[in-house]
Design a protein around this motif. Structure first.
Motif, mmCIF file in Angstrom:
data_model
loop_
_atom_site.group_PDB
_atom_site.id
_atom_site.type_symbol
_atom_site.label_atom_id
_atom_site.label_comp_id
_atom_site.label_asym_id
_atom_site.label_seq_id
_atom_site.Cartn_x
_atom_site.Cartn_y
_atom_site.Cartn_z
ATOM 1 N N ARG A 108 68.695 -32.078 50.011
ATOM 2 C CA ARG A 108 68.974 -33.479 49.686
ATOM 3 C C ARG A 108 70.203 -33.579 48.791
ATOM 4 N NH1 ARG A 108 65.858 -37.849 51.953
ATOM 5 N NH2 ARG A 108 63.807 -37.015 52.504
ATOM 6 N N VAL A 109 70.302 -32.659 47.823
ATOM 7 C CA VAL A 109 71.442 -32.655 46.919
ATOM 8 C C VAL A 109 72.699 -32.203 47.651
ATOM 9 C CG1 VAL A 109 72.397 -31.644 44.808
ATOM 10 C CG2 VAL A 109 69.971 -32.269 44.907
ATOM 11 N N ARG A 110 72.573 -31.146 48.459
ATOM 12 C CA ARG A 110 73.739 -30.630 49.175
ATOM 13 C C ARG A 110 74.362 -31.685 50.086
ATOM 14 N NH1 ARG A 110 75.152 -25.095 48.971
ATOM 15 N NH2 ARG A 110 74.095 -24.231 47.154
ATOM 16 N N GLY A 111 73.540 -32.568 50.635
ATOM 17 C CA GLY A 111 74.061 -33.591 51.527
ATOM 18 C C GLY A 111 74.916 -34.635 50.844
ATOM 19 N N LEU A 112 74.976 -34.607 49.512
ATOM 20 C CA LEU A 112 75.758 -35.597 48.769
ATOM 21 C C LEU A 112 77.203 -35.162 48.548
ATOM 22 C CD1 LEU A 112 73.092 -36.373 46.009
ATOM 23 C CD2 LEU A 112 73.677 -37.825 47.965
ATOM 24 N N TRP A 113 77.483 -33.861 48.697
ATOM 25 C CA TRP A 113 78.798 -33.375 48.311
ATOM 26 C C TRP A 113 79.780 -33.428 49.483
ATOM 27 C CZ3 TRP A 113 77.813 -33.921 43.676
ATOM 28 C CH2 TRP A 113 76.741 -33.347 43.024
ATOM 29 N N PRO A 114 81.040 -33.668 49.207
ATOM 30 C CA PRO A 114 82.053 -33.600 50.265
ATOM 31 C C PRO A 114 82.347 -32.155 50.626
ATOM 32 C CG PRO A 114 83.094 -34.012 48.139
ATOM 33 C CD PRO A 114 81.604 -34.053 47.896
ATOM 34 N N GLY A 115 82.999 -31.941 51.776
ATOM 35 C CA GLY A 115 83.402 -30.593 52.160
ATOM 36 C C GLY A 115 82.895 -30.204 53.530
ATOM 37 N N GLU A 116 82.920 -28.904 53.778
ATOM 38 C CA GLU A 116 82.581 -28.341 55.086
ATOM 39 C C GLU A 116 81.265 -27.575 55.008
ATOM 40 O OE1 GLU A 116 84.567 -25.239 58.361
ATOM 41 O OE2 GLU A 116 85.573 -25.652 56.443
ATOM 42 N N THR A 117 80.451 -27.682 56.033
ATOM 43 C CA THR A 117 79.178 -26.967 56.079
ATOM 44 C C THR A 117 79.007 -26.270 57.422
ATOM 45 O OG1 THR A 117 77.961 -28.873 56.925
ATOM 46 C CG2 THR A 117 78.068 -28.627 54.527
ATOM 47 N N ALA A 118 78.131 -25.269 57.437
ATOM 48 C CA ALA A 118 77.747 -24.581 58.669
ATOM 49 C C ALA A 118 76.332 -24.065 58.494
ATOM 50 C CB ALA A 118 78.703 -23.429 58.973
ATOM 51 N N ALA A 119 75.555 -24.077 59.562
ATOM 52 C CA ALA A 119 74.170 -23.616 59.500
ATOM 53 C C ALA A 119 74.072 -22.174 59.969
ATOM 54 C CB ALA A 119 73.284 -24.511 60.362
ATOM 55 N N LEU A 120 73.172 -21.442 59.329
ATOM 56 C CA LEU A 120 72.856 -20.077 59.722
ATOM 57 C C LEU A 120 71.332 -19.985 59.690
ATOM 58 C CD1 LEU A 120 74.698 -17.581 60.365
ATOM 59 C CD2 LEU A 120 74.141 -16.758 58.081
ATOM 60 N N GLY A 121 70.692 -20.467 60.733
ATOM 61 C CA GLY A 121 69.242 -20.617 60.704
ATOM 62 C C GLY A 121 68.874 -21.679 59.683
ATOM 63 N N ASP A 122 67.978 -21.325 58.763
ATOM 64 C CA ASP A 122 67.610 -22.247 57.685
ATOM 65 C C ASP A 122 68.670 -22.309 56.593
ATOM 66 O OD1 ASP A 122 65.131 -22.731 58.891
ATOM 67 O OD2 ASP A 122 64.165 -21.066 57.823
ATOM 68 N N TRP A 123 69.547 -21.348 56.545
ATOM 69 C CA TRP A 123 70.538 -21.275 55.478
ATOM 70 C C TRP A 123 71.697 -22.229 55.758
ATOM 71 C CZ3 TRP A 123 71.274 -15.409 53.897
ATOM 72 C CH2 TRP A 123 70.026 -14.901 53.484
ATOM 73 N N LEU A 124 72.273 -22.747 54.670
ATOM 74 C CA LEU A 124 73.381 -23.697 54.781
ATOM 75 C C LEU A 124 74.586 -23.161 54.039
ATOM 76 C CD1 LEU A 124 74.319 -26.596 55.657
ATOM 77 C CD2 LEU A 124 73.626 -27.336 53.350
ATOM 78 N N LEU A 125 75.683 -22.940 54.761
ATOM 79 C CA LEU A 125 76.933 -22.519 54.155
ATOM 80 C C LEU A 125 77.735 -23.775 53.811
ATOM 81 C CD1 LEU A 125 75.893 -20.177 56.032
ATOM 82 C CD2 LEU A 125 78.275 -19.459 56.214
#
Length: 335
Positions: A108-125
Motif C-alpha cells: 500500500r505504501v509502495r504504491g504511493l511513490w513515483p518511479g519504476e517497478t517490476a514484479a518478481l513473483g510476490d517480490w516488488l522491485l
C-alpha cells in the motif's frame, strides 16, 4: 546517498532525571506505552469507609513533573506521583489492522511513490527519483515479502542485473524474523554500512480511532499559524495525492509534515519541527492536521515508518495511538 528512513525530528516528555516513585515501578520508561494506573481520589471516601480509588487506562504521555495518561476517548488525565497507588504497563489493545499481512501494508505504501517497478513473483522491485536530494530506501528497494517466481539464487541475480541497469545498488526490504530474512542472510546479504544497527518500525492506525483520541485540531498553534496544501505527486500514479500541513511563525515554516494517499490508505512522512520549537506540541499538531485532511478524502488507514532507534518519535506516535505492525530491515549484497 541513501539514508535511513524515517528520521522524524520530534521529542517526547521523558525526563531522564525523574525516577520511578513508590513500589509500583512506573517511571520515565512507560512514556509512550499503554498503562493502567490506580490512584487516590483526595477528599473522597470509598465504599468501605476507607480512601477512594479510581483506575486510569490509556497511553502514558509524560512522566515528569506528573504522569499524564491519555485515554482512548482523547481525554488527558494528570496523576501526581504522590497519588499513585499501583500501576503497570499493559499490552496494546488489538485491532483489525494487526491481521492485515505485512506484505499488503508495505505494498500500500509502495504504491504511493513515483518511479519504476517490476514484479518478481510476490517480490516488488522499485526505483524512485531522489526526494529532497536523497534516495529513500523504502521507495528504491525490493519489497521481499513472500516468494519470488524462481529459485532464490536466480532471483538475486536478476535483481542485481535490474538495479545495475539503473545505476543503483540493490537492497531488499524484509520483515525482521521472517523466512525471507533468514534465507537472504544465509546467502551473505547483510545490512548496508549506513543502516547497521537500525531497523524500521512499520506503524499503522485507524484514522477514526486516532482522531477520536486526538480530539479537535484548531487552525492555530500556540506558536504559529497552521496552513494546509494539497496536490498530485509528480511521477506517481494519477490518483495519488499529497497533503502538507505546516506551522509558520513570523513568516518562517517551523514545523511541517506530509501525507501521501491513495484510495482509503495514506502514509504519513517527513514530520519535522525546527530545533528551537521542539517539545512544544507542534509535531502532535501536524499529525492531527494530516489526519483531518486525509479523513476528508476518505482515508481510513494510515501507515508510517519510524527508525527503532528514534525514541522520541516512537513515544510520540505511541502516544497518539499508532500501533507497531511489524519491524523491517534492509539487506544488501555481500561486500
Amino acid at each position: 546517498m541513501t539514508s535511513p528512513d524515517e528520521p522524524h525530528d520530534v521529542s517526547s516528555g521523558v525526563s531522564s532525571g525523574a525516577p520511578a516513585t513508590g513500589a509500583h515501578g512506573l517511571g520515565p520508561h512507560v512514556v509512550g506505552t499503554r498503562v493502567v494506573v490506580r490512584r487516590l481520589v483526595p477528599g473522597e471516601t470509598g465504599p468501605t469507609g476507607g480512601p477512594a480509588f479510581t483506575d486510569v487506562l490509556g497511553v502514558a504521555e509524560t512522566w515528569w513533573p506528573d504522569l499524564v495518561v491519555r485515554r482512548e476517548d482523547g481525554t488527558a488525565v494528570t496523576v501526581p506521583h504522590a497519588l499513585i497507588v499501583s500501576g503497570k504497563p499493559v499490552p496494546p489493545r488489538a485491532s483489525r489492522l494487526q491481521h492485515v499481512p505485512g506484505g499488503e501494508v508495505q505494498r500500500r505504501v509502495r504504491g504511493l511513490w513515483p518511479g519504476e517497478t517490476a514484479a518478481l513473483g510476490d517480490w516488488l522491485l522499485q526505483v524512485s527519483p531522489p526526494h529532497e536530494g536523497r534516495v529513500r530506501r523504502r521507495a528504491s528497494s525490493v519489497l521481499a515479502y513472500g516468494s519470488p517466481d524462481r529459485p532464490l539464487g536466480e532471483a538475486l541475480a536478476a535483481i542485481q542485473d535490474w538495479y545495475a541497469a539503473r545505476d543503483r545498488r540493490p537492497e531488499l526490504c524484509v520483515a525482521v524474523g521472517s523466512a525471507e530474512e533468514t534465507a537472504l542472510r544465509a546467502e551473505g546479504w547483510t545490512e548496508p554500512a549506513d543502516f547497521a544497527g537500525h531497523a524500521v518500525a512499520v506503524q499503522v492506525g485507524s484514522v477514526a480511532r486516532l482522531r477520536r483520541a486526538l480530539g479537535a485540531s484548531p487552525h492555530t498553534a500556540a506558536t504559529g499559524t497552521v496552513a494546509t496544501e494539497h496536490g498530485p505527486v509528480a511521477g506517481a500514479a494519477p490518483d495519488v495525492e499529497r497533503v502538507r500541513v505546516s506551522v509558520t511563525a513570523s513568516g518562517d515554516r517551523i514545523a511541517t509534515g506530509l501525507a501521501d494517499l491513495r484510495g482509503d490508505w495514506a502514509c504519513v512522512h517527513d514530520v519535522r519541527t525546527d530545533a528551537a520549537y521542539r517539545r512544544t506540541g507542534l509535531a502532535r499538531r501536524i499529525v492531527a492536521g494530516l489526519l483531518d485532511e486525509v479523513a476528508e478524502r476518505g482515508v481510513t488507514t494510515v501507515v508510517l515508518h519510524v527508525l527503532t532507534t528514534n525514541d522520541p518519535a516512537l513515544a510520540l506516535y505511541a502516544g497518539l495511538g499508532f500501533e507497531e505492525h511489524h519491524t523491517a530491515t534492509y539487506l544488501g549484497p555481500p561486500r
